[in-house]
Scaffold this motif. Structure first.
Motif, PDB file in Angstrom:
ATOM      1  N   LEU B 132       3.615 -28.412  -8.445  1.00  0.00           N
ATOM      2  CA  LEU B 132       4.190 -29.245  -7.377  1.00  0.00           C
ATOM      3  C   LEU B 132       4.040 -30.720  -7.718  1.00  0.00           C
ATOM      4  CD1 LEU B 132       5.466 -28.921  -4.554  1.00  0.00           C
ATOM      5  CD2 LEU B 132       3.182 -29.113  -3.589  1.00  0.00           C
ATOM      6  N   GLY B 133       2.860 -31.077  -8.207  1.00  0.00           N
ATOM      7  CA  GLY B 133       2.613 -32.468  -8.567  1.00  0.00           C
ATOM      8  C   GLY B 133       3.505 -32.933  -9.705  1.00  0.00           C
ATOM      9  N   SER B 136       7.026 -33.321  -8.573  1.00  0.00           N
ATOM     10  CA  SER B 136       7.172 -34.534  -7.770  1.00  0.00           C
ATOM     11  C   SER B 136       7.319 -35.750  -8.676  1.00  0.00           C
ATOM     12  CB  SER B 136       5.950 -34.667  -6.869  1.00  0.00           C
ATOM     13  OG  SER B 136       5.962 -35.874  -6.193  1.00  0.00           O
ATOM     14  N   ILE B 137       6.483 -35.826  -9.697  1.00  0.00           N
ATOM     15  CA  ILE B 137       6.542 -36.963 -10.621  1.00  0.00           C
ATOM     16  C   ILE B 137       7.853 -36.932 -11.399  1.00  0.00           C
ATOM     17  CG2 ILE B 137       5.514 -37.928 -12.697  1.00  0.00           C
ATOM     18  CD1 ILE B 137       3.787 -38.548 -10.407  1.00  0.00           C
ATOM     19  N   TRP B 140      10.798 -38.113  -9.518  1.00  0.00           N
ATOM     20  CA  TRP B 140      10.816 -39.573  -9.368  1.00  0.00           C
ATOM     21  C   TRP B 140      11.239 -40.242 -10.660  1.00  0.00           C
ATOM     22  CZ3 TRP B 140       5.774 -42.668 -10.245  1.00  0.00           C
ATOM     23  CH2 TRP B 140       6.058 -44.050 -10.217  1.00  0.00           C
TER      24      TRP B 140
END
Lengths: 585, 239
Positions: B132-133, B136-137, B140
């Motif tokens: 998930l992390g 997310s990065i 972006w």
């Protein structure tokens, strides 16, 4: 030589101005007090410092050090240092007490205080000071055990007698309880003692006590005559009667000084002999539940419709007084009709000692034979008041069982005597032969620091994404970037305008001023700055608008003679007015 | 740096060989019928932080053969901590319980939340959270990957939620214990002369409620009877 003498004299005078001689005084704030009242003794040292004065022991006089302080002040350039030591003194016995002169060593010299006298004058009655040699057995408190109901002179094994346990503690004592209450004698067990005692203040033998009260039950584990006593460990501190506290004269209720005697001890109740009888073997029912007390059925739940071989839940509630804890679930009767399985039970107490209350049993049962059967629960218990076993039955209910009768299975002893089949090795998988499996910890991984760390990193990454995207979108917003570019251009052209005004450079001034106004207007009118001319301004603004006037002037001087020295001020004023009259975007 | 790496590799190899030797010795003793000695070898491996499913399973078998049903059940339960899906461990555990006449666990826990051990669920949570992390990065920093990153992130949320739910529902397993003494009796109060409530056959499953001195206040599963046992008569499944 005279000169040396004069120098020495002057030096001494100067030194004396700045350094005071050492003064030591001892004072009493009262020379006459009542028995039990305190007077304040103060030692004051000016111009020096010393250790705490040692006041000698005087018979029947209490002397207690209260503290010291130091004050340094500078007055008119002179430094003054004052050190003081405070004591309280007093006595409960009337008399005249002489405090001798006390010598103090200060700065290598000895200084002596004046002797003082304290008169302790009674009101004609002599204060009764307790004889410290007389021992009060309950000076540190006591523990008592009372049976809370009327009891016979004997009890039965497993019968629970409700008891009240009280700790009587002196009002002025400081107490720390170090253990729970436990029986000192081995033949007894305490049950369900309340966790938090009730607290009250009571009088006994003309003394005030703080009383802690626990409720519980006590039962015997073996027959015979036994002494029962309970004990509890505590640390108790009581005031030292040989050195009673003194009263402050202006606040008689406040006691100061006085010592405490602290002891770690075990408070014990007095031995009480109880005859414990074993439960009689004569007349003991086969299915005796183990309960001792007085009980009755309070409700039962049995489904009406059953099928052979299929389990359903039955429930019953028994209420009464006695040893519920060891009561087993009453069986369904007739027993040959049922296969039953261990279930659950729950006890709901009615009193603080959990002596009375009700117990709910729930378990699964399977009927073995079809047909209409009357069923009931049977409870066997021992009633200690009657001294005999009792059997009670719940109201009979008729149930209907459908299906085929189950095949008889060996029950009870027959099953136990049956030879267990040998373990079939084929039914147990062989042990693993290769240790291929990796080593693991027997603590779950989510309790480790590594788990927390990795999860935190993941959390930070997850948050960083959307936060970074929001920040980036704001930074890269085209509208914002355009506004910022225009603002920068406006600042640059305003600066050029100001510079040109100072240099009286008409061409640069008008170009920069026009550019400034065009940039402002482009933001408001959403036009390109270069496209904004006098004609556009005349159309959108009023004819007498300062903006129109300045654009006209700019065109006039652009195509005509440059402004004179006097014209510059007026031009700048017009430009400022034009700026003020700009329309808002 | 290179020499340090080689030294580490050598140490790990030696340790692995040592572990394999200890296991082979214990297995050989077991085959010869010396179950007590084999059990002692397996126990020493466990005390040296070398617990594995195989070691615990074999230990359970050794105790079973020695008729020490309490410790046998404890070893099987610990093996299930590592791998709850091991069919051989579940089978042996059921057989041992039947042999010990202990309280039957009505059913060994089943369902999707019990398909993995708690450590495995924890690992799943961490992996999904990291995915998930990273998604997310990526969403972006790489606009081209945004759609895929979002899909992957959302897909990772489901097992993450399951894992959290599983750990939350199973938090009481930390306090589960097994009776290891052959004649344990549940007492009314925390001292030896207290009244007995019921006897607990070896291997009975308990839930520890609180600790007082040398005694543990426990609840029998599934009958819910409560009482005290001395700490030497019962052992926690998780260490």
């Amino acid at each position: 030589m005279v000169r040396h003498f004069i120098h020495w004299l002057l030096f001494s005078i100067v030194l004396a101005m700045f350094v005071r001689a050492v003064e030591v005084t001892a004072t009493l704030d009262a020379t006459q007090v009542n028995p039990g009242d305190a007077a304040n003794l103060t030692f004051e040292i000016k111009g020096g410092q010393t250790q705490r004065p040692n006041v000698p022991n005087i018979e029947n006089l209490t002397v207690q050090f209260q503290g010291q302080n130091q004050m340094v002040s500078i007055i008119n350039g002179r430094t003054e240092s004052v050190q003081s030591f405070q004591y309280i003194i007093g006595s409960h016995i009337p008399g005249v007490y002489a405090i001798p002169a006390i010598t103090l060593a200060i700065n290598g010299q000895n200084f002596t205080t004046k002797p003082l006298t304290l008169h302790v004058i009674g009101n004609g009655a002599t204060l009764q000071v307790p004889d410290p040699k007389a021992k009060d057995p309950e000076r540190f408190g006591s523990l008592t055990l009372e049976l809370s109901t009327q009891q016979r002179q004997y009890a039965y094994i497993s019968e629970i007698a409700p008891v009240i346990i009280r700790a009587w503690l002196p009002m002025d004592a400081q107490v720390q309880l170090r253990s729970v209450i436990q029986p000192e004698s081995k033949g007894f067990t305490l049950h369900n003692v309340t966790q938090q005692p009730q607290q009250s203040v009571e009088m006994r033998d003309n003394k005030q006590y703080r009383v802690l009260t626990w409720f519980g039950g006590i039962s015997a584990t073996k027959a015979g005559k036994h002494s029962v006593s309970l004990a509890m460990k505590a640390t108790i501190a009581v005031p030292d009667d040989s050195q009673p506290a003194l009263r402050q004269r202006n606040r008689p209720s406040m006691r100061i000084g006085g010592n405490f005697i602290e002891k770690e001890l075990t408070l014990s109740t007095k031995d009480q002999e109880i005859e414990v009888r074993a439960l009689p073997t004569e007349g003991k029912p086969e299915n005796f539940s183990g309960a001792v007390g007085e009980f009755q059925f309070d409700g039962i739940e049995i489904p009406q419709q059953w099928k052979t071989g299929e389990p359903q839940k039955v429930a019953l509630r028994i209420k009464g007084r006695g040893n519920f804890a060891i009561m087993q679930a009453p069986p369904l009767t007739p027993e040959e009709l049922w296969n039953t399985y261990p279930g659950q039970d729950q006890f709901n107490p009615d009193d603080q000692a959990s002596f009375s209350g009700n117990k709910i049993f729930q378990y699964n049962a399977i009927p073995r034979k079809a047909g209409n059967h009357p069923v009931t629960f049977t409870l066997h218990f021992f009633d200690p008041d009657k001294g005999a076993y009792q059997s009670i039955q719940s109201p009979t209910q008729t149930i209907t069982v459908t299906g085929e009768d189950m095949v008889e299975e060996p029950q009870g002893e027959a099953r136990e005597n049956e030879k267990k089949p040998d373990i079939d090795p084929a039914s147990i998988p062989a042990p693993s032969r290769d240790n291929n499996s990796a080593t693991r910890s027997l603590s779950p991984w989510h309790t480790s620091a590594a788990f927390i760390s990795l999860l935190s990193i993941a959390g930070l990454l997850t948050l960083a994404g959307p936060i970074g995207a929001v920040i980036q979108s704001r930074v890269n917003d085209p509208q914002r970037r355009k506004s910022m570019a225009i603002a920068r251009e406006i600042a640059a052209s305003s600066k050029t305008t100001s510079l040109a005004l100072e240099l009286r450079d008409a061409t640069s001034y008008f170009a920069a001023a026009r550019r400034t106004l065009q940039l402002h207007l482009s933001a408001a009118w959403q036009l390109k700055p270069e496209a904004i001319t006098l004609a556009d301004v005349q159309v959108r603004c009023a004819t007498d608008s300062p903006l129109v006037a300045f654009f006209r002037e700019a065109d006039r001087y652009a195509y005509g003679a440059p402004p004179t020295a006097d014209d510059w001020n007026a031009l700048d004023a017009r430009f400022q007015q034009a700026l003020l009259s700009l329309p808002r975007p | 740096m290179r020499s340090l790496f080689l030294i580490l590799l050598l140490v790990c190899t030696c340790l692995t060989d040592l572990r394999a030797d200890m296991f082979a010795d214990a297995l050989a003793l077991e085959k010869q019928g010396q179950h007590a000695q084999a059990a002692a070898r397996y126990e020493s491996m466990i005390s040296q932080q070398q617990a594995s499913r195989s070691v615990l399973f074999n230990l359970g078998n050794c105790y079973y053969e020695s008729r020490n049903y309490g410790k046998s059940i404890l070893a099987y339960e610990r093996a299930l901590l590592i791998n709850p899906r091991a069919a051989d461990v579940r089978k042996n555990l059921a057989l041992t319980r039947k042999e010990a006449f202990s309280n039957e666990v009505i059913n060994l826990p089943k369902g999707p939340l019990h398909a993995l051990s708690r450590s495995e669920w924890a690992a799943c949570i961490v992996i999904c959270a990291l995915v998930l992390g990273v998604s997310s990065i990526s969403a972006w920093l790489r606009p081209l990957w945004r759609k895929s990153a979002i899909i992957i992130g959302v897909l990772a949320l489901l097992p993450l939620a399951f894992g959290i739910l599983a750990l939350k529902q199973r938090h009481t397993e930390s306090a589960r214990a097994v009776v290891t003494a052959s004649t344990a009796k549940l007492l009314l109060s925390p001292f030896s002369s207290a009244d007995e409530i019921t006897s607990c056959p070896p291997g009975s499953l308990m839930q520890v409620i609180r600790v007082q001195g040398d005694y543990r206040y426990l609840q029998l599963i599934p009958s819910n009877s409560c009482g005290w046992l001395h700490h030497s008569e019962v052992e926690l499944i998780e260490k």
